[in-house]
Scaffold this active site. Structure first.
Site, PDB file in Angstrom:
ATOM      1  CD  GLU A  21      37.058  17.745  38.363  1.00  0.00           C
ATOM      2  OE1 GLU A  21      37.204  18.929  38.754  1.00  0.00           O
ATOM      3  OE2 GLU A  21      37.979  17.079  37.883  1.00  0.00           O
ATOM      4  CG  HIS A  24      39.277  19.688  42.948  1.00  0.00           C
ATOM      5  ND1 HIS A  24      40.341  19.558  43.809  1.00  0.00           N
ATOM      6  CD2 HIS A  24      39.515  18.814  41.921  1.00  0.00           C
ATOM      7  CE1 HIS A  24      41.187  18.653  43.336  1.00  0.00           C
ATOM      8  NE2 HIS A  24      40.701  18.182  42.201  1.00  0.00           N
TER       9      HIS A  24
END
Length: 394
Positions: A21, A24
């Site tokens: 994550e 991203h």
């Protein structure tokens, strides 16, 4: 099962997910996209703080995490219309693809660093010299990992063959082997109960020994050898080893996943360990393997290297799987972006306006169907690891 091993694995898994994550998140920020949330876990919020336009926090269920980037697709409404220019969907295609691929890239970076760290800090098992010979055929995987034998256990095939500590195995069933991975692969491809010839180098002489492979429940063909000799290497050798190991995991992952659908019936069979289904495990199986390795009666080098290499392999597998061109995986979203650009190119060639974003509403049934298939495979693997575990700890 060792609780410490389970905790180590689950913490490492959570770290890997959040690293995904973070990939991203960082790239979205780099390109000026608006990311409003970065959370560890799911469910009720335990703690949260806001820094700038992003809320950071921890939720009650530590089963992963998420990042919220506004306007990911045509169905993702943006609360403030003024933020639309900073939404994901309004950015150039190459930037969107970079953001989508950044999660898997972080998995690959972590895996590379872990393998490199093991090679440089602990050493590599690049010989087939035996450290010991197992005295018996253990009655269970637990007994095998603990190195315990009972009076009723039969002698191991290695002991019956006359193998000794210090022997260097140079061929198995006539196939030359120079690394322990090659030897382990050759043994795993053989069948329990089959005849085996083992060529060894002992005191400068070459000998060929013969035996019959045994079977330990949940493991498949069993010879009964222990190889825990770690050799120190320099940075250059560590890099080449890392590249080779990385490539082997990639190749093995592709083959195992490709063979898994046909091997589904074998998930619950006694010989699961010798089939393609035995090469893929769920989180339960990997956590159990970590616990088993931590509790095993072996040196610390084996324990640390096994756990770190298992985590590295898991990250490579997840990184590759996530890039499959299937929704709702990141690779599926990459495919959508690529298709948008292909469609726009054809429109320009015909003098027509850009058709714009793909209507995700039309893809929802496909995405949901793929999700159900993935859930089916995931649940099948979990059930198999509970009722018919396969030993991936060696």
């Amino acid at each position: 099962m060792d609780l410490i091993g389970w905790v180590i694995f689950l913490v490492a898994l959570l770290f890997s997910v959040m690293l995904h994550e973070t990939g991203h998140f960082v790239m979205a920020k780099k390109f000026g996209m608006k990311a409003t949330r970065y959370f560890v876990g799911f469910g009720p919020t335990l703690w949260a703080t806001r820094r700038g336009e992003t809320e950071y926090g921890i939720k009650a269920l530590p089963f992963g995490g998420f990042v919220k980037i506004i306007g990911m697709h045509s169905l993702d409404d943006v609360e403030d219309p003024a933020d639309e220019p900073r939404s994901f969907r309004r950015q150039p295609a190459w930037q969107r693809i970079v953001v989508l691929c950044a999660g898997s890239f972080m998995h690959f970076v972590l895996a590379f660093l872990l393998i490199f760290g093991v090679a440089l800090g602990i050493g590599i098992q690049n010989t087939t010299q035996l450290a010991a010979v197992s005295p018996c055929v253990a009655s269970s995987v637990t007994a095998l990992d603990n190195g315990t034998c009972t009076a009723s256990d039969k002698p191991s095939p290695a002991k019956l063959a006359g193998l000794r500590a210090g022997d260097e195995i140079t061929a198995f069933n006539g196939k030359p082997v120079s690394t322990y991975d090659q030897l382990f692969t050759a043994i795993s491809h053989a069948s329990a109960g089959s005849k085996a010839s083992i060529t060894v180098r002992r005191d400068g002489q070459t000998l060929t020994l013969h035996t019959t492979l045994a079977s330990v429940p949940g493991r498949g063909a069993y010879l009964g050898i222990v190889e825990d000799t770690f050799q120190s290497v320099g940075p250059l050798r560590a890099v080449t080893y890392t590249g080779s190991a990385f490539g082997q995991v990639v190749t093995g992952s592709v083959k195992a996943v490709g063979a898994l659908p046909a091997a589904l019936p074998k998930l619950f069979s006694k010989d699961r360990g010798s089939t393609a289904a035995g090469q893929v495990s769920s989180v339960i199986g990997a956590a159990e393997a970590t616990g088993t390795a931590v509790a095993a009666n072996v040196g610390w080098q084996y324990k640390v290297s096994f756990v770190l290499l298992l985590i590295a392999s898991l990250n490579i597998f997840v990184g590759l799987f996530n890039m499959l061109p299937l929704l709702p995986l990141d690779g599926g979203h990459v495919a959508v972006v690529v298709w948008e650009r292909i469609r726009a190119w054809f429109a320009r060639r015909r003098g027509r306006p850009d058709p714009g974003l793909v209507d995700m509403a039309k893809l929802l049934p496909v995405s949901f169907s793929i999700f159900l298939v993935l859930m089916f495979f995931g649940i099948a693997l979990i059930l198999a690891d509970i009722v018919n575990p396969v030993n991936i700890a060696g």
